[in-house]
Every structure is written in C-alpha cells, then in structure tokens.
Design an enzyme around this catalytic site. Structure first.
Site, short mmCIF file in Angstrom:
data_model
loop_
_atom_site.label_atom_id
_atom_site.label_comp_id
_atom_site.label_asym_id
_atom_site.label_seq_id
_atom_site.Cartn_x
_atom_site.Cartn_y
_atom_site.Cartn_z
N GLU A 170 0.97 -1.22 0.16
CA GLU A 170 -0.04 -0.04 -0.19
C GLU A 170 0.95 1.34 -0.11
OE1 GLU A 170 -0.81 -2.55 1.98
OE2 GLU A 170 -2.95 -3.05 1.26
N HIS B 298 -10.38 -3.94 10.95
CA HIS B 298 -11.04 -4.06 9.45
C HIS B 298 -12.23 -3.42 9.58
CE1 HIS B 298 -8.08 -7.10 8.93
NE2 HIS B 298 -8.15 -7.10 7.55
#
Lengths: 454, 355
Positions: free
Chosen positions: A188, A257
């Site tokens: 990322e 998450h």
C-alpha cells in the site's frame, strides 16, 4: 440419521445467495472435499464442498433458485444404509442461531423505512430509472470515465485478474487491458506513492484500497504527497487522484478491519472526502471524483455494495461533490447522516413520521467540503438537529457538525444538538458486542425524541 | 569504456575497494577511470558546479542573517552528482529528490532568483513563498520537488516512471535519495514494482555517508555495497565516484540507456560527501574536522575539475576568476532579489488549497 447440508455463508456480509448449479445428483456418493454445488453471491461464484461422507439423498433446493437464505437446508446426505426420507422438504430456513441479546432494549420499529430515491429536482423531466446495486454503480462510473479519458487508470490489489476483492472492478480488465487495470503487489505505501507520483505528472489514477484500514500504511502519501503539494508548489502541481475503497464497519471483521476514517481525512485541507449512501450517489459522485482535479477520498461501505437502488438512466449522471441531499423535507427535526448510517436514519424517519414527527432527513454525501449551508438552513427551520455517524464519537464528523451548528445557528436552536455515533471502543468481534458498538435505529429515534422533548 | 565497474545483480560483487575493509567515509575514487570530457564539457561542468557551490554558500549566509527560516539543507560537496547526471539526461527526463534540493533545481536550469526567493519566503519564489527550502517544483523544467518526508520521493519518482511507461514517451525518472532513505520500507516496495513492471527509473543514491548524525556504518547492513540493495529484485547497480563529475556522467549515461532500452530500473550509488551539517543547526559533532578537511582538500569535485582545466590548458586562472565573478554576480543578484521581493499577500494564505 440423514445429515442436512445447509446453504453456506461465503462472506461476512452474505445473507442469501443463488444456488447456481448442482454438481451431484440424488444417489451419488460423496466424500468430504468433493465439490457438490456452485453458489453465486453478489460478489462471486463459489464452490461448495461436502464436509461429510455419504450418499446424496434428496436435493431440497433446485439449481437456479435465487435468494436462498444462509443456513437453509439445500440437500440431505444419507449415512450407510439410510433411505431418503419421505417427509416434505422444509421450505424455509430454520431460525438462525439466536444472537445473544445485547443490553440495550431497542424500541420496536413498526413502520417501514423511508426509501432513498434520486432527487427529482436534479433530473430532466421524464428520466427513466434503472435498478442498480452500489457495486454496479461504482463499476459503471469507472468504466464511463475510463472510456472518456485515456489518462484515467485503476490500480490496486486484486483489481484486475481477480476482478476486485469486492468485485467492484468486475470485467474492467477485459475491457481496458492490463495497462489500465493494474494489479499491484500487497504494498500500500509503495503503490499509493507510485500512483501519487503518476498523478503529479498529470495522469488521473483511481487507487483502490481493499479497505481503508489498509490505507493507514499509505496515509503519508495521501496527506503529505497528494493533499499538500498543490499548496507547497504555489498552485503549480496539482494531483488529480481518487483513493477509493470500503470504509467503516462491515460485519464481524474485528477491530482492524472496521474503522471509519471519515474524520481523519476530513481534517485535511487539500482533500475532498466523499461518502455516498445510494447507488445513484455512488455513481454520480465517483464520476465527479474522477474528473476532479484534486485528490478525492471516496469512502464506500461494504454492506452497501450489494444493495439495490434506483439510478437515473441517463447518459452522464453526475452528482456534484460538496452538495448534501435533502432526502425528505420536514419541519420538526433535522436528521443528518451519510453512508451506511443512512440505514438507521431512514428507518428512524419511517417510524418517526408514522408517529407524527416531521423529520427533515439530510444525506450529507460529502464530508469535505461540508455543505453547512444546507444543514444550517434546515436547522434554522426546525430548531433541532440529530447527527448520526458510525465512527467514533470523539473528534468525529458528528461532533464537528454539532459544534458548527452551535456556533452558527445557536439562536435558532430549541435543544442542544444531539449526536448518535459508534461507541468509543475498538470494534469487537462477537456479534452482540459489535451490534452494541454501532449506532442503531432505536438510538436515533430516541435522540430525535429527546431533542423534541417528547 | 566505463568509468566505474558495473555490478550486475546477477553476478557476485567484485569487492571493489571493500577488500581494504576500510569502512571510513570516502568516495569510491582511485581505481576508476572516468570518461574524459571535452574542453567545453569541463568548462560547462565547472560552471554548473560552481553555481551550486556559490549559491549554497550564499544561502548559508542569508540563513545566518535571518533571511531564511526553518530548515535549510545545503548541497555543498555533492555538486558533481546532480551536475553529472543532468549532463547525461535528455529534455523530458524528470528529477525528483529529497529536501536537500537546491542543487537539483539549479542543475535543472531553474532560475536561481526564484529558488533563492523561495528560501526567503517571498511571493516571487517558485512556490510563491508557500513551500520553502524543501518544497519547490517546476513542471516546465521537469523538477518534481523537493520532498520533506525521507524516502517518500522514491515511491513518487517510481510513479513518474510509471507515467512515462504509461505514456510510452521514452522519458526516464531520475529519483534521488540519500543513504539514510535507503532503509525506508517504501524504497523496497518501489524497487519491487519498478523491477516487476520494468519502469524507466534511475535510483540515484547519494551516499554522503551521514543520515543526519548517523554514519552509514551505524545504520546500514553491508554499508560498503549499497548499490547492491536492488539485487534481489534483479536491479543492476553500480558504485560511482560521486566526487568526479565525469564518472557520474558516464554512469548516468549507462543507466539512462538501460532505462530507455526498456530494461527497467537501475541503481547508481554515488559515493559523495556533504561538507556542511545535515541542516543549518547541525554542529556536526559526529565526525572529525580532519575527515571533512581531507574530503575538501583531496576529493572536492570542483577543485578536481579546476585542476584538470588548468593542467590541460583549457583555461587559465584568469579566465576561471572571470567565471567565478560571473557566478558570484548571478548569486548576488539572486540574493538581492530574494531579500527585496515582497512577502506573499495575506490573501495567499487561502489560495492553492484546491484547484
């Protein structure tokens, strides 16, 4: 005794699916690991494996059946010497395992939810509507913009060959090829910097984060490289880039998450932050975001991906960034929400209006720049405001709106602004605790009643 | 012929110099032979490097006088690196670097007046006073900053290369960073993608031996062969005497050709040295005066060039003095411009936040 084979849940958010195909027939022997059926969810086609050994007895759900609920028996598996039962097949799913009840007592919601529809005022007369999921709306928005502008490309993890972790980019590799639909390694920080560099040189990347939780690895580039460069360059070097992906709570995916990043990004000058609820807004706002010459954070919600809404069936459906939508005009209380929190707000609005409270419901749609004018105009009319947000309460978006309303419309208020936010805890895994950690419709109704002194 | 030995990643390294197991800071000089310059090139390189040197000395002076605020990182000692690279580059090739960026901007032919005026925070600076020493850009000159987060420019520069490949325009991204940045994770994330996708990027590793106050030997494993850090990705690397502008240009030409041939990224470890502290407020107690003195006296890139020019009879001392005068005049003009220019209008506070 015959074992019942149940419709499996294939993702945290799956509630039902289509039994696409049986790969066995009655009387076939199976051993554990054999593939017995294919099931389609809104995300993917998945294979179902037999868990136990035996002989397929009766098939209870024919192939091609849609909307089969999770946990519904779909077939029987017979042990040695067993015969298929003659009893009629159950037609409904047994009650799912009872979720442990939380401590809150939810007020019964008896009236139907208010339903979001595109604003007529935004549409040419006689515009037809098509039913579309948020997922398909996002896909259509990207495709339309990529067809129109060769500088636009999509980059992220699993966006190409896998067809998107949440299937948002389904079919795009086929249409645009690997030069424009680019699978990255799991990296990322690196690919966000790379995409930002490409944007500084004039391309228009769409960066997909599988979830915004993973964008924390990359936030330096989003803020320091993408958001600040225009200012630091005295206006010379713009950065036209969209960072998009699932944000906020899904369903039982735990603390790492489930975070809602709207307040983080909304804090930063140089960014625009968009967080749509409906498919119409998802499509129109994503198209606006891709065309925008600035970095845009586009916060989606996993639970909404599979939900269906009416979308205007017109050539180039655009929703402007920075404009809230008055979902339902009303005179008594202003109710503001966005993204998945709209679910509670719409349910509450249905119930409250049935109870005689004339709610003005506003879908904020864009977090930054924030359409305070729409909110303030509403509050000056109603004198009361409740803001609903799924994220944490401290320094949250709802707290910000409450502060601004207090500063800018104090004299119009008949009650202190109320906020209904997620609880101030990391997201728990257990079903009952997760439910408690998120806002719910009852809390919204309660807050509206409270500011109304009812 | 090559000025330095190429070290293909696929082969074992040839242990150039490291056999001495002397890990003290020094440029990779001595054993290398650089490609000779023509007379014109020597003069060109000399003047370009001298401009950077004089500019930086002036910036240091203005900092001391309070005209320049905040952070100010000088490039003195490292002039040959960016000068040699720019001599090898084509129009359209991009440059991106860290916060030690004044030299890169001058080497990209950005106007010294605009750069100095940005250092003093004036409306006439490249970023209209809103960027400062670390943040200047010129799309016209293909200079993409000027970045203050150590290592960030490595991913960004890889993105410039991605754009070059996307557009298929034959340009190469020259991405500069120090040996301190080399230990950031995103550098390897970038190496991986650049190699995987064969992006036209030269990673110009300016190994000036110190990451702020930490010597490379205290920060980097196998610090004597940093050029090799891309080897597991199959990225060729070589160590270059970054104090010899000719060696730099020769290595740069090889790396550029590699990139333009579609062979993917290339690493050039430039062994160089900064004479000044990390920033203006750095007393540089982490190294000895003798070490700095030795570098200045025996390895100075500008002095090496000057000696060659004089020895070869390309120009005499009088001519060189004229060059110096000319450059001092340019720098003084820039300083004057930077001190007298207007501060940004207060309304500028609110501009350039969004397009």
């Amino acid at each position: 005794m015959a074992v019942q084979i149940l419709m499996p849940a294939l993702s945290p958010t799956m509630e039902e699916g289509t039994l696409a195909k049986w790969l066995v027939k009655e009387g076939d022997s199976v051993t554990s690991g054999d593939i017995i059926a294919e099931i389609e969810t809104d995300k993917a086609t998945m294979e179902v494996e037999a868990v136990d050994e035996g002989v397929v007895g009766r098939i209870l759900v024919a192939e091609g059946t849609e909307n089969v609920p999770v946990n519904a028996p779909i077939a029987e598996l017979l042990g040695d010497g067993e015969e298929a039962s003659e009893a009629p097949a159950p037609v409904t799913a047994p009650d799912p395992a009872p979720a442990p009840a939380g401590e809150t007592v939810e007020a019964p919601v008896t009236a139907p939810a208010y339903v979001s529809v595109p604003l007529e005022a935004d549409l040419p007369e006689g515009t037809a509507m098509v039913e579309m999921t948020v997922r398909d709306a996002l896909n259509a928005a990207m495709r339309e913009e990529m067809r129109a502008d060769a500088d636009v490309f999509l980059i992220g993890e699993e966006v190409a060959e896998y067809q998107g972790a949440y299937k948002i980019s389904q079919g795009m590799l086929e249409e645009f090829g690997p030069e424009r639909v680019i699978d990255t390694p799991i990296t990322e920080h690196g690919f966000t910097g790379l995409a930002t560099g490409a944007a500084l040189s004039g391309l228009k990347p769409i960066v997909e984060f599988m979830t915004f939780n993973f964008a924390m690895q990359a936030i330096d580039h989003i803020i320091n490289s993408a958001a600040k460069t225009l200012y630091m360059s005295g206006g010379q070097l713009g950065c036209s880039i969209v960072f998009r992906g699932a944000n906020g709570a899904a369903a039982r995916v735990g603390a790492q998450h489930s975070q809602d990043y709207a307040p983080w990004y909304a804090n930063v000058p140089g960014l625009k932050v968009v967080s749509p609820y409906s498919a119409a807004d998802a499509k129109g706002l994503l198209k606006s975001a891709i065309r925008d010459p600035n970095p845009v954070i586009f916060l989606e919600n996993e639970i909404l991906y599979g939900q269906t809404f009416e979308v205007p069936d017109i050539e180039d459906w655009i929703v402007p960034i920075g404009k809230a939508k008055i979902e339902r005009p009303g005179a008594d209380v202003t109710l503001v929400a966005w993204s998945h929190a709209m679910t509670y707000a719409l349910e509450a609005t249905g119930q409250l209006t049935a109870d005689g409270v004339d709610v003005e419901l506003i879908d904020l749609r864009t977090i930054r720049p924030m359409d305070m004018e729409t909110i303030l105009t509403s509050v000056r009319k109603t004198g009361r405001i409740v803001i609903v947000e799924e994220g944490w309460p401290q320094c949250g978006v709802s707290a910000e709106i409450a502060a601004r309303v207090t500063q800018q419309a104090f004299d119009y208020l008949d009650a202190p602004p109320a906020t209904v936010a997620g609880k101030d805890v990391p997201m728990p895994y257990a079903a009952n605790l997760e439910k408690l950690a998120l806002p719910n419709t009852a809390e919204v109704i309660e807050a509206v009643k409270s500011v109304s002194y009812r | 012929m090559a000025a330095t030995k190429r070290k293909p990643a696929s082969r074992g390294n040839s242990k150039k110099q490291s056999s001495k197991k002397d890990s003290s800071p020094r440029p990779a000089s001595g054993s290398n032979t650089a490609i000779e310059f023509t007379s014109e090139e020597e003069i060109d390189a000399y003047k370009r490097m001298l401009l950077i040197r004089r500019f930086e000395e002036k910036a240091g002076q203005l900092y001391g006088m309070g005209f320049i605020g905040g952070f100010c990182h000088l490039y003195i000692g490292q002039e040959a690196v960016v000068t040699g690279m720019q001599m090898a580059a084509n129009e359209g090739d991009q440059v991106i670097t860290s916060y030690r960026d004044h030299g890169h901007m001058l080497a990209c032919d950005m106007d010294p007046k605009g750069v100095m005026a940005e250092l003093t925070g004036r409306a006439t600076g490249y970023s209209r006073g809103k960027g400062g020493s670390m943040h200047m850009f010129s799309r016209e000159k293909n200079f993409y900053g000027g970045h203050g987060i150590v290592g960030a420019q490595v991913s960004l520069g890889t993105g410039l290369a991605f754009a070059n490949k996307y557009r298929d325009d034959g340009s190469v991204s020259m991405t500069y960073f120090g040996e301190g940045a080399l230990n950031q994770g995103q550098v390897y994330e970038s190496f991986n993608m650049a190699a995987l996708w064969k992006l036209p990027v030269i990673y110009v590793l300016e190994n000036n031996q110190y990451a702020m106050g930490t010597s490379v030997t205290r920060a980097a494993a196998k610090s004597e062969e940093l050029y090799n850090r891309g080897s597991v990705y199959g990225i060729p690397g070589e160590q270059v005497d970054g104090m010899d502008v000719r060696a730099v240009r020769a290595a740069g030409a090889r790396a550029l050709a590699h990139c333009r041939d579609g062979e993917g990224p290339y690493i050039l470890e430039m062994r160089t040295y900064r004479y000044r502290g990390h920033s203006m407020s750095d007393p540089a107690k982490y190294r000895s005066r003798d070490e700095v003195k030795d570098m200045r006296e025996h390895h100075d890139p500008i002095e090496q060039c000057r000696v060659r020019i004089v020895d070869a009879g390309v120009a005499d001392e009088a001519v060189l003095k004229d060059f110096d005068k000319e450059i001092r005049a340019t720098v003084n003009e820039a300083a004057e411009f930077a001190q007298t220019g207007p501060e940004p209008d207060p309304a500028e506070l609110w501009t350039d936040i969004l397009v």
